[in-house]
Design a protein around this motif. Sequence first.
Motif, PDB file in Angstrom:
ATOM      1  N   SER A   9      79.361  36.525 -18.818  1.00  0.00           N
ATOM      2  CA  SER A   9      80.918  35.466 -18.930  1.00  0.00           C
ATOM      3  C   SER A   9      80.509  35.212 -21.123  1.00  0.00           C
ATOM      4  O   SER A   9      80.378  34.992 -21.069  1.00  0.00           O
ATOM      5  CB  SER A   9      80.206  34.285 -18.246  1.00  0.00           C
ATOM      6  OG  SER A   9      79.713  33.220 -18.760  1.00  0.00           O
ATOM      7  N   SER A  11      84.176  32.061 -22.207  1.00  0.00           N
ATOM      8  CA  SER A  11      84.744  31.261 -21.562  1.00  0.00           C
ATOM      9  C   SER A  11      84.918  30.244 -23.619  1.00  0.00           C
ATOM     10  O   SER A  11      84.465  30.230 -24.221  1.00  0.00           O
ATOM     11  CB  SER A  11      84.491  29.854 -21.222  1.00  0.00           C
ATOM     12  OG  SER A  11      83.512  29.067 -21.289  1.00  0.00           O
ATOM     13  N   ASN A  18      81.610  29.398 -25.380  1.00  0.00           N
ATOM     14  CA  ASN A  18      80.565  29.595 -24.701  1.00  0.00           C
ATOM     15  C   ASN A  18      80.644  31.070 -24.072  1.00  0.00           C
ATOM     16  O   ASN A  18      81.420  31.350 -23.337  1.00  0.00           O
ATOM     17  CB  ASN A  18      80.829  28.727 -23.399  1.00  0.00           C
ATOM     18  CG  ASN A  18      80.585  27.197 -23.264  1.00  0.00           C
ATOM     19  OD1 ASN A  18      79.629  26.595 -24.034  1.00  0.00           O
ATOM     20  ND2 ASN A  18      81.071  26.414 -22.842  1.00  0.00           N
ATOM     21  N   ARG A  20      77.532  33.548 -20.846  1.00  0.00           N
ATOM     22  CA  ARG A  20      76.147  34.120 -21.184  1.00  0.00           C
ATOM     23  C   ARG A  20      75.906  35.578 -20.797  1.00  0.00           C
ATOM     24  O   ARG A  20      76.312  36.123 -20.494  1.00  0.00           O
ATOM     25  CB  ARG A  20      76.553  33.202 -19.524  1.00  0.00           C
ATOM     26  CG  ARG A  20      75.241  33.102 -18.585  1.00  0.00           C
ATOM     27  CD  ARG A  20      75.701  32.508 -17.504  1.00  0.00           C
ATOM     28  NE  ARG A  20      74.545  32.228 -16.356  1.00  0.00           N
ATOM     29  CZ  ARG A  20      74.169  32.157 -14.917  1.00  0.00           C
ATOM     30  NH1 ARG A  20      75.128  32.268 -14.454  1.00  0.00           N
ATOM     31  NH2 ARG A  20      73.103  31.810 -14.835  1.00  0.00           N
ATOM     32  N   HIS A  35      72.931  31.572 -21.915  1.00  0.00           N
ATOM     33  CA  HIS A  35      73.609  30.582 -22.940  1.00  0.00           C
ATOM     34  C   HIS A  35      73.816  30.816 -24.164  1.00  0.00           C
ATOM     35  O   HIS A  35      72.846  29.738 -24.632  1.00  0.00           O
ATOM     36  CB  HIS A  35      75.162  29.161 -22.314  1.00  0.00           C
ATOM     37  CG  HIS A  35      75.544  29.435 -20.694  1.00  0.00           C
ATOM     38  ND1 HIS A  35      74.485  29.319 -19.700  1.00  0.00           N
ATOM     39  CD2 HIS A  35      76.518  29.530 -20.392  1.00  0.00           C
ATOM     40  CE1 HIS A  35      75.969  29.544 -18.925  1.00  0.00           C
ATOM     41  NE2 HIS A  35      77.026  29.660 -19.409  1.00  0.00           N
ATOM     42  N   TYR A  37      76.384  28.958 -26.688  1.00  0.00           N
ATOM     43  CA  TYR A  37      77.589  28.598 -28.053  1.00  0.00           C
ATOM     44  C   TYR A  37      78.372  28.150 -29.055  1.00  0.00           C
ATOM     45  O   TYR A  37      76.572  28.444 -29.528  1.00  0.00           O
ATOM     46  CB  TYR A  37      77.932  27.164 -27.669  1.00  0.00           C
ATOM     47  CG  TYR A  37      78.804  26.406 -28.067  1.00  0.00           C
ATOM     48  CD1 TYR A  37      80.577  26.866 -27.428  1.00  0.00           C
ATOM     49  CD2 TYR A  37      78.878  26.031 -29.144  1.00  0.00           C
ATOM     50  CE1 TYR A  37      81.841  26.598 -28.067  1.00  0.00           C
ATOM     51  CE2 TYR A  37      80.649  25.651 -29.916  1.00  0.00           C
ATOM     52  CZ  TYR A  37      81.615  25.485 -29.477  1.00  0.00           C
ATOM     53  OH  TYR A  37      82.868  25.515 -29.795  1.00  0.00           O
ATOM     54  N   GLU A  63      72.947  26.937 -16.842  1.00  0.00           N
ATOM     55  CA  GLU A  63      74.216  26.243 -16.560  1.00  0.00           C
ATOM     56  C   GLU A  63      74.166  24.655 -16.793  1.00  0.00           C
ATOM     57  O   GLU A  63      75.655  23.930 -17.174  1.00  0.00           O
ATOM     58  CB  GLU A  63      75.146  27.171 -15.529  1.00  0.00           C
ATOM     59  CG  GLU A  63      75.093  28.343 -15.646  1.00  0.00           C
ATOM     60  CD  GLU A  63      75.500  28.781 -14.305  1.00  0.00           C
ATOM     61  OE1 GLU A  63      77.351  29.349 -14.149  1.00  0.00           O
ATOM     62  OE2 GLU A  63      75.130  28.712 -12.811  1.00  0.00           O
ATOM     63  N   ASN A  64      73.433  24.003 -16.525  1.00  0.00           N
ATOM     64  CA  ASN A  64      73.836  22.618 -16.460  1.00  0.00           C
ATOM     65  C   ASN A  64      74.034  22.149 -17.421  1.00  0.00           C
ATOM     66  O   ASN A  64      75.221  21.035 -17.442  1.00  0.00           O
ATOM     67  CB  ASN A  64      72.198  21.825 -15.612  1.00  0.00           C
ATOM     68  CG  ASN A  64      71.969  22.454 -14.424  1.00  0.00           C
ATOM     69  OD1 ASN A  64      71.968  23.090 -14.225  1.00  0.00           O
ATOM     70  ND2 ASN A  64      72.763  21.675 -13.788  1.00  0.00           N
ATOM     71  N   ILE A  66      75.147  23.374 -20.857  1.00  0.00           N
ATOM     72  CA  ILE A  66      76.175  24.221 -20.976  1.00  0.00           C
ATOM     73  C   ILE A  66      77.876  23.634 -20.091  1.00  0.00           C
ATOM     74  O   ILE A  66      78.990  23.326 -20.855  1.00  0.00           O
ATOM     75  CB  ILE A  66      76.124  25.230 -21.030  1.00  0.00           C
ATOM     76  CG1 ILE A  66      75.007  26.084 -22.419  1.00  0.00           C
ATOM     77  CG2 ILE A  66      77.587  26.167 -20.856  1.00  0.00           C
ATOM     78  CD1 ILE A  66      75.679  25.546 -23.720  1.00  0.00           C
ATOM     79  N   THR A  67      77.645  22.902 -18.857  1.00  0.00           N
ATOM     80  CA  THR A  67      78.686  23.464 -18.733  1.00  0.00           C
ATOM     81  C   THR A  67      79.329  21.671 -18.458  1.00  0.00           C
ATOM     82  O   THR A  67      80.238  20.817 -17.686  1.00  0.00           O
ATOM     83  CB  THR A  67      78.994  23.758 -16.853  1.00  0.00           C
ATOM     84  OG1 THR A  67      77.869  22.601 -16.263  1.00  0.00           O
ATOM     85  CG2 THR A  67      78.606  25.277 -16.240  1.00  0.00           C
ATOM     86  N   LYS A  68      78.071  20.664 -18.141  1.00  0.00           N
ATOM     87  CA  LYS A  68      78.477  19.156 -18.386  1.00  0.00           C
ATOM     88  C   LYS A  68      78.264  18.081 -19.155  1.00  0.00           C
ATOM     89  O   LYS A  68      78.856  16.990 -19.576  1.00  0.00           O
ATOM     90  CB  LYS A  68      77.435  19.454 -17.120  1.00  0.00           C
ATOM     91  CG  LYS A  68      77.182  19.767 -15.059  1.00  0.00           C
ATOM     92  CD  LYS A  68      76.228  18.801 -14.616  1.00  0.00           C
ATOM     93  CE  LYS A  68      76.496  19.060 -13.766  1.00  0.00           C
ATOM     94  NZ  LYS A  68      74.520  19.208 -12.436  1.00  0.00           N
TER      95      LYS A  68
END
Length: 177
Positions: A9, A11, A18, A20, A35, A37, A63-64, A66-68
């Motif tokens: 993935s 984005s 980012n 993955r 991940h 970045y 993911e935690n 990176i996404t939050k």
Amino acid sequence: METKPTEISSSKMFGGYNKRYKHFSPTLGCSMTFHIYFPPSPSSPSHKFPVLYWLSGLTCTDENFITKSGAQRSASSFGIALVAPDTSPRGLNVEGEADSWDFGVGAGFYLNATQEKWKNWRMYDYVVKELPALLAENFPQLNTSKASISGHSMGGHGALTIYLKNLDKYKVNNSLR
């Protein structure tokens, strides 16, 4: 099995990306995700980004953070790549691996297991040896010799113990630049 990372993935965020990845880990004997970045690329094609490894806490995944966290904003402005590995092996179906929230899946503690049954839980070797080598080999825009390590909860403890065992491998404060 293919050990080269495959992008699963991507984005765009704060001018960078980012991404993955998934790869087979010989150290852990299973597929792993992580991940990265990548901050916006400077005009120099030979530029390499210093790396900040982020180790997440108990029950988390790659993911935690990176996404939050929104840490990409700062990483973008300082030109630092963020690398967030998963917290443990997954999908091995070892008896008892999911019986407790604080042991097994999601709870690698960034240590190497000592009992044969848990031989795949070698997260120390994965984070300290395999992952940096994999990054250096496959991502020429990363400077893994200029690396720092941090984390929260279980990952904060892991980062601290990994750093103290490898003082020559990780930088602190503003020494990434």
